[in-house]
Design a protein around this motif. Structure first.
Motif, PDB file in Angstrom:
ATOM      1  N   ASN A 250     -14.377   5.362   0.250  1.00  0.00           N
ATOM      2  CA  ASN A 250     -13.801   4.049   0.521  1.00  0.00           C
ATOM      3  C   ASN A 250     -13.391   3.342  -0.773  1.00  0.00           C
ATOM      4  OD1 ASN A 250     -16.120   2.904  -0.615  1.00  0.00           O
ATOM      5  ND2 ASN A 250     -17.002   2.312   1.348  1.00  0.00           N
ATOM      6  N   ARG A 251     -12.882   2.126  -0.651  1.00  0.00           N
ATOM      7  CA  ARG A 251     -12.337   1.421  -1.820  1.00  0.00           C
ATOM      8  C   ARG A 251     -13.422   0.998  -2.807  1.00  0.00           C
ATOM      9  NH1 ARG A 251      -9.184  -3.540   0.645  1.00  0.00           N
ATOM     10  NH2 ARG A 251      -8.612  -1.936   2.144  1.00  0.00           N
ATOM     11  N   GLN A 252     -14.704   1.028  -2.384  1.00  0.00           N
ATOM     12  CA  GLN A 252     -15.802   0.773  -3.312  1.00  0.00           C
ATOM     13  C   GLN A 252     -16.294   2.059  -3.987  1.00  0.00           C
ATOM     14  OE1 GLN A 252     -16.028  -0.856  -0.078  1.00  0.00           O
ATOM     15  NE2 GLN A 252     -15.042  -2.584  -1.103  1.00  0.00           N
TER      16      GLN A 252
ATOM     17  N   ASN B 228      -5.157  -2.343  -7.023  1.00  0.00           N
ATOM     18  CA  ASN B 228      -6.546  -2.778  -7.162  1.00  0.00           C
ATOM     19  C   ASN B 228      -7.571  -1.810  -6.580  1.00  0.00           C
ATOM     20  OD1 ASN B 228      -5.745  -5.309  -8.324  1.00  0.00           O
ATOM     21  ND2 ASN B 228      -5.181  -6.000  -6.265  1.00  0.00           N
ATOM     22  N   TRP B 229      -7.168  -0.894  -5.691  1.00  0.00           N
ATOM     23  CA  TRP B 229      -8.147  -0.008  -5.058  1.00  0.00           C
ATOM     24  C   TRP B 229      -7.491   1.274  -4.567  1.00  0.00           C
ATOM     25  CZ3 TRP B 229      -6.383   0.834  -0.222  1.00  0.00           C
ATOM     26  CH2 TRP B 229      -5.710  -0.209   0.427  1.00  0.00           C
ATOM     27  N   VAL B 230      -8.367   2.276  -4.296  1.00  0.00           N
ATOM     28  CA  VAL B 230      -7.925   3.578  -3.788  1.00  0.00           C
ATOM     29  C   VAL B 230      -8.864   4.015  -2.668  1.00  0.00           C
ATOM     30  CG1 VAL B 230      -7.513   6.024  -4.317  1.00  0.00           C
ATOM     31  CG2 VAL B 230      -7.016   4.269  -6.043  1.00  0.00           C
ATOM     32  N   ILE B 231      -8.310   4.516  -1.571  1.00  0.00           N
ATOM     33  CA  ILE B 231      -9.084   5.136  -0.493  1.00  0.00           C
ATOM     34  C   ILE B 231      -8.619   6.586  -0.368  1.00  0.00           C
ATOM     35  CG2 ILE B 231      -9.609   5.153   1.982  1.00  0.00           C
ATOM     36  CD1 ILE B 231      -9.095   2.145   2.002  1.00  0.00           C
TER      37      ILE B 231
ATOM     38  N   VAL C  60       0.848  -1.202   0.000  1.00  0.00           N
ATOM     39  CA  VAL C  60       0.000   0.000   0.000  1.00  0.00           C
ATOM     40  C   VAL C  60       0.880   1.247   0.000  1.00  0.00           C
ATOM     41  CG1 VAL C  60      -1.861   1.236   1.176  1.00  0.00           C
ATOM     42  CG2 VAL C  60      -1.751  -1.274   1.292  1.00  0.00           C
TER      43      VAL C  60
ATOM     44  N   CYS D 152      -4.518   6.407   0.113  1.00  0.00           N
ATOM     45  CA  CYS D 152      -3.790   5.143   0.200  1.00  0.00           C
ATOM     46  C   CYS D 152      -4.326   4.230  -0.895  1.00  0.00           C
ATOM     47  CB  CYS D 152      -3.906   4.510   1.588  1.00  0.00           C
ATOM     48  SG  CYS D 152      -5.560   4.145   2.164  1.00  0.00           S
ATOM     49  N   GLN D 153      -3.406   3.543  -1.586  1.00  0.00           N
ATOM     50  CA  GLN D 153      -3.841   2.770  -2.741  1.00  0.00           C
ATOM     51  C   GLN D 153      -2.903   1.616  -3.043  1.00  0.00           C
ATOM     52  OE1 GLN D 153      -2.737   6.386  -5.512  1.00  0.00           O
ATOM     53  NE2 GLN D 153      -3.234   4.626  -6.796  1.00  0.00           N
ATOM     54  N   THR D 154      -3.468   0.632  -3.743  1.00  0.00           N
ATOM     55  CA  THR D 154      -2.714  -0.469  -4.326  1.00  0.00           C
ATOM     56  C   THR D 154      -3.027  -0.488  -5.816  1.00  0.00           C
ATOM     57  OG1 THR D 154      -4.476  -2.114  -4.064  1.00  0.00           O
ATOM     58  CG2 THR D 154      -3.016  -1.761  -2.170  1.00  0.00           C
TER      59      THR D 154
END
Length: 208
Positions: A134-136, A99-102, A65, A95-97
């Motif tokens: 959120n990540r969604q 596959n996702w971002v917050i 992350v 914060c992110q990978t």
């Protein structure tokens, strides 16, 4: 740097911490490997009311992350013989990978009693607000009221008391009660009990 303020030609000092695989690898209790640079600029002596610590994260990662933000601003609100009170604002955190971002920001106030308050056990109180996505991709807001701050004693691995509410966009507010007391300074012992309330329904659970 604390000794330089008021000196002729003084410039606010900036300190950096380099965290790398080779020179300064840090593995903390959560088992996540850290890497990157933290930069801290001081605008005054840390124990002087109104002084700020302005923190930047540069290429900072924990495991897979990555973390970045415009800034983290820590302002000295008040200090005393047995406490230190700081306001902490995080501006435009990400914060992110792969596959996702917050995305998130927060504004919270923390008071720490190193010798304890009404007991000999060091204790921290936290209240404030946060918001983000959120990540969604769903927006959310969070609140910890000043009247019911989160209370954490150093000898207890759990939060002892306080109320935290989370509201996801389009959903009812969820509230976690860690054991509310009108006088949170009074130590009520260490336990793992808490409750979760949504739409008028309350469920007790254990903190793990």
């Amino acid at each position: 740097g604390d000794t330089l303020w008021a000196a002729p030609g003084h410039i606010d000092p900036t300190y950096t911490m380099n965290i790398s695989n080779n020179a300064c690898a840090q593995t903390l209790a959560d088992g996540r490997f850290r890497q990157g640079v933290l930069s801290v600029r001081l605008t005054g002596k840390v124990r002087t009311q109104g002084s700020k610590m302005i923190i930047k994260m540069i290429n900072y990662r924990a495991a897979l992350v990555s973390y970045k933000c415009d800034s983290i601003v820590v302002t000295t609100v008040e200090t005393g013989s047995n406490f230190n009170k700081f306001n902490v604002r995080l501006v435009n955190g990400i914060c992110q990978t792969n596959n996702w971002v917050i995305r998130y920001s927060f504004d919270r106030t923390t008071t720490f009693y190193p010798q304890g308050n009404s007991s000999s056990d060091p204790v921290t109180y936290i209240y404030g607000t946060a918001s983000g996505t959120n990540r969604q991709g769903r927006n959310f807001s969070m609140s910890i009221p000043e009247i019911s701050p989160l209370v954490k004693y150093s000898s207890c691995e759990y939060i002892s008391s306080g109320i935290m509410s989370l509201t996801p966009d389009g959903f009812a507010t969820r509230t976690i009660d860690y054991g509310y007391s009108i006088s949170p300074a009074v130590y009520s012992g260490c336990d793992e009990d808490a409750s979760f309330t949504v739409n008028g329904n309350t469920v007790a659970f254990k903190l793990k």
